[in-house]
Each structure stands twice: as C-alpha cells, then as structure tokens.
Design an enzyme around this catalytic site. Structure first.
Site, mmCIF file in Angstrom:
data_model
loop_
_atom_site.group_PDB
_atom_site.id
_atom_site.type_symbol
_atom_site.label_atom_id
_atom_site.label_comp_id
_atom_site.label_asym_id
_atom_site.label_seq_id
_atom_site.Cartn_x
_atom_site.Cartn_y
_atom_site.Cartn_z
ATOM 1 N N LYS A 36 0.822 -1.214 0.000
ATOM 2 C CA LYS A 36 0.000 0.000 0.000
ATOM 3 C C LYS A 36 0.861 1.271 0.000
ATOM 4 C CE LYS A 36 -0.886 -0.147 4.946
ATOM 5 N NZ LYS A 36 -1.233 -1.231 5.874
ATOM 6 N N TYR A 260 15.750 29.848 9.864
ATOM 7 C CA TYR A 260 14.544 30.425 10.476
ATOM 8 C C TYR A 260 14.596 30.272 11.995
ATOM 9 C CZ TYR A 260 12.346 30.502 5.848
ATOM 10 O OH TYR A 260 12.042 30.749 4.548
HETATM 11 C C1 LIG Z 1 -0.410 -2.189 6.454
HETATM 12 C C2 LIG Z 1 -1.002 -3.475 6.840
HETATM 13 C C3 LIG Z 1 -0.192 -4.598 7.072
HETATM 14 C C4 LIG Z 1 1.317 -4.546 7.071
HETATM 15 O O1 LIG Z 1 1.776 -3.993 8.275
HETATM 16 P P1 LIG Z 1 3.331 -3.919 8.626
HETATM 17 O O2 LIG Z 1 3.356 -3.463 10.029
HETATM 18 O O3 LIG Z 1 3.916 -2.914 7.693
HETATM 19 O O4 LIG Z 1 3.893 -5.269 8.431
HETATM 20 C C5 LIG Z 1 -0.823 -5.794 7.344
HETATM 21 N N1 LIG Z 1 -2.159 -5.883 7.390
HETATM 22 C C6 LIG Z 1 -2.970 -4.828 7.190
HETATM 23 C C7 LIG Z 1 -4.443 -5.002 7.264
HETATM 24 C C8 LIG Z 1 -2.420 -3.592 6.916
HETATM 25 O O5 LIG Z 1 -3.215 -2.544 6.724
#
Ligand SMILES: *Cc1c(COP(=O)(O)O)cnc(C)c1O
Length: 369
Positions: A36, A260
């Site tokens: 994702k 800044y």
């Molecule tokens: C993002 C996600 C994962 C992966 O999580 P990590 O901590 O990056 O391994 C697994 N399951 C779901 C439902 C997620 O949204």
C-alpha cells in the site's frame, strides 16, 4: 533532474528480506506482500515486479487505483484490497479481478449482484475486529454476517482475517486476540464454514508471534528492510536510500545565526553547507536542529531548522567537503549508516511515516534489478 535530490531503491535487498521472512514462516504459509501507499514509498510497479520474480503472487494494496495499476502492468496474481470502498465501486472488483475485504452486508449484496450479471463467482475476505477497533465486526457478530454472505451465490469465502494494534508493546493482548480469532475459526468450522486463507500476522506477527501465522501472513515494513521497533529480532537489508547534494557552502563567523528562528548560533567560525532537501520533500520539519547526515563517510549535524526546500549542515572546520558532494539523508556510506528508524527517532515519529512521506515527485532510481 531539476533539483539534486533522489531515492535509490536497491531491489536486491527484497530477495534478502524475503528469504528472512520465509525462514520465519516456512514454506507452507502463503506470503501476501503489502504494497500500500506505493509500496511504502518505494514505487509500486518496480517493487511488485521484483517480488513477483521472487515468487510472490499475492499482494495486499490500499486502494483500487493501486490494484488497477498492477493489472495494467500485466500482473495476473492475486490482489487483496486491505481497505473498504463504497458499493458504487463494486464493478471494479469484478472487472479487474480484485479481491475485496468485506465488512458490510450492503456492499456484499451489490458485489453479488454485479458478479451475477456475468455469472462469475468473486472471492472475498472477511475482516474481524479482535481489538483494532477499525474495520470489521466483533467476533460475536461475525457468525450471522458470514451466514448471510454464504447465501450469496456469486461470492465465495476465500479468507478471514484480523489485525494487531499492539503487537510491539502488549504481548498478552495480542495473544488474547489470537485466541479469540482461533476460537472463532473453530466455531465457524463446526458450522462447516471453511476459508482457504486465515491470516493475522503483520511484520511484528511474523517476527514475534509464530502462532499468528495460520496459513497466510501480511508483512509490510520488514519487506522494505525497516524495523518498527529497535530490538526486533530479524536481520534486514534496508531497500531505500535518500540522497541530495550540497548546493552552496559558506564561511559563517562566530556569533552568526543560521536559518529560520535564528536558533542555531555559530559557537566559532565554521563552514555551513546548504543541501537540496526540505520538509516539502518529506524530510520532516521536526528534524530541525536534531538530525545528522552523511557526507564522504562522515556524520555531520544539521544546523538550524529544516526549510521547505533546504537544510543547512554544520561542517565545522572540515575542509574536505565540497560543493556538489552527495549528502546521504538515509543510507550507508563506508562503515556508517543513517536508517529510516534513526530519522523517526529524531523526529519523534514512526519509520512508516518517514518512508511513506518521501515525496512521490522525487525520482526513484532502481538498482540491482
Ligand atoms: C499495512 C497493513 C499490514 C502490514 O503492516 P506492517 O506493520 O507494515 O507489516 C498488514 N495488514 C494490514 C491489514 C495492513 O493494513
């Protein structure tokens, strides 16, 4: 390249990290690689291609767009959407062969209706809330929900899953979640409701909870060689390096300020480099006066606050460093390294945010393809 800033993605590192994950989970457990947010900022398509080459044919994505991009690239394996969308989008799942996560009857009915039109059964995964408090019904509500899904003839129950909110900090809470999930699976089996895949493990599950594997795992962060927790017991190869260049160097006399807020004051005469990265590139403002960078294998502190397009680096009296030298913001140089985990600690955030917020407009260079 209009600005001197880029991200190197070492594709070979995926092979190493996958090997490590397979060593943990064994060969009988299916790996659903989580891609994702553009593969955690690493670039969806090149990462998906590499993982596919390495034998991964099950991907978890966060949006329909990502799923469609994978299909348009020619990927024919499985894609599970780890989120939910409104029922108007149901036809996309059928058209592009995307497996939805189902948490609402309404959506399931629409999906079934669309699938019936072309007489094609669509597999779905059901999500159970055992403690995350996000998507899905609580376990006691799942029975009636699943019964309803069973009555829809163009839906097949491919998977059921849950997610861990405190796998890093609360072992007993997580074990309790697993127990609730396993009891639910058992009760569904007694009613002759079987799924092909049962899954719960994210990265932390893979490393710390062998009893969470069931027959599928969903690692994200560890695939990219990043640890969510300092003492996670797995050897990983970071995939991403983040680089910029020195675009200007000046001599700053004792007592002058930099940046800044004028909160960096030169304690003595020194050289200050301006570097082509800023908070709009995803180098957090919270790193102001806190982070270090690597130049020619040496660590230097940044001087003052992070600007929109620039940071300044305190070179002290180092005469070797020159304009145009490469600055490593995340990555290795000689025997030294700065990890996404280090930036996260300095900025008081999580490494997930560091890697996913590196601006998408910054070019990614894929090496060791
Ligand atoms: C993002 C996600 C994962 C992966 O999580 P990590 O901590 O990056 O391994 C697994 N399951 C779901 C439902 C997620 O949204």
């Amino acid at each position: 390249m209009y600005r001197k800033i880029w991200v190197d993605i070492n594709l070979r590192a995926f092979s190493e990290n996958l090997k490590k994950i397979r060593k943990f989970v064994g060969n009988s457990v299916k790996i659903a690689a989580v891609l994702k947010q553009s593969a955690y900022g690493h670039g969806l398509i090149p990462v998906a291609r590499k993982l596919y080459q390495e034998g991964v044919n099950y991907f978890g994505v966060g949006s329909i767009n990502e799923a469609i991009q994978l299909r348009e690239d020619g990927y024919r394996g499985k894609i599970l959407l780890l989120s939910v969308v409104s029922k108007e989008l149901a036809p996309f799942f059928i058209r592009f062969g995307i497996t939805p996560t189902v948490v609402e009857e309404d959506f399931a009915r629409e999906l079934n209706r669309q699938a019936e039109k072309i007489k094609q059964v669509i597999p779905v995964h059901v999500k159970v809330d055992t403690g995350m408090g996000r998507l899905g019904f609580y376990p006691d509500q799942i029975h009636s929900f699943v019964e309803k899904l069973k009555n829809l003839n163009f839906i097949s129950l491919e998977g059921i899953y849950t997610h861990f909110p405190v796998a890093d900090t609360n072992f007993s809470f997580t074990q309790q979640q697993l127990k609730i999930f396993q009891d639910l699976i058992k009760k569904l089996k007694e009613k002759h409701i079987d799924f092909k895949y049962y899954h719960s493990a994210n990265s932390l599950g893979v490393v710390n909870y062998p009893n969470s594997y069931l027959n599928m795992v969903r690692p994200g962060l560890i695939l990219y060689g990043v640890k969510s927790h300092q003492d996670l017991k797995i050897e990983l190869e970071p995939v991403l390096s983040f680089k910029a260049k020195i675009i200007f160097i000046k001599e700053v006399p004792q007592g002058r300020t930099v940046g800044y807020g004028a909160d960096f004051v030169a304690k003595s005469n020194r050289r200050i480099a301006t570097v082509s990265v800023g908070y709009a590139d995803g180098y957090p403002w919270a790193l102001s006066n806190k982070s270090k960078v690597l130049i020619k294998g040496k660590l230097f502190n940044i001087a003052g606050r992070v600007c929109m397009d620039h940071i300044m680096v305190d070179l002290g009296n180092d005469k070797e460093i020159k304009k145009e030298d490469t600055v490593t913001l995340i990555g290795k140089e000689k025997d030294k390294k700065i990890m996404a985990e280090d930036l996260a600690a300095w900025a008081q955030t999580i490494p997930y945010e560091i890697v996913t917020c590196i601006s998408k407009k910054i070019p990614r260079r894929y090496i060791n393809t």
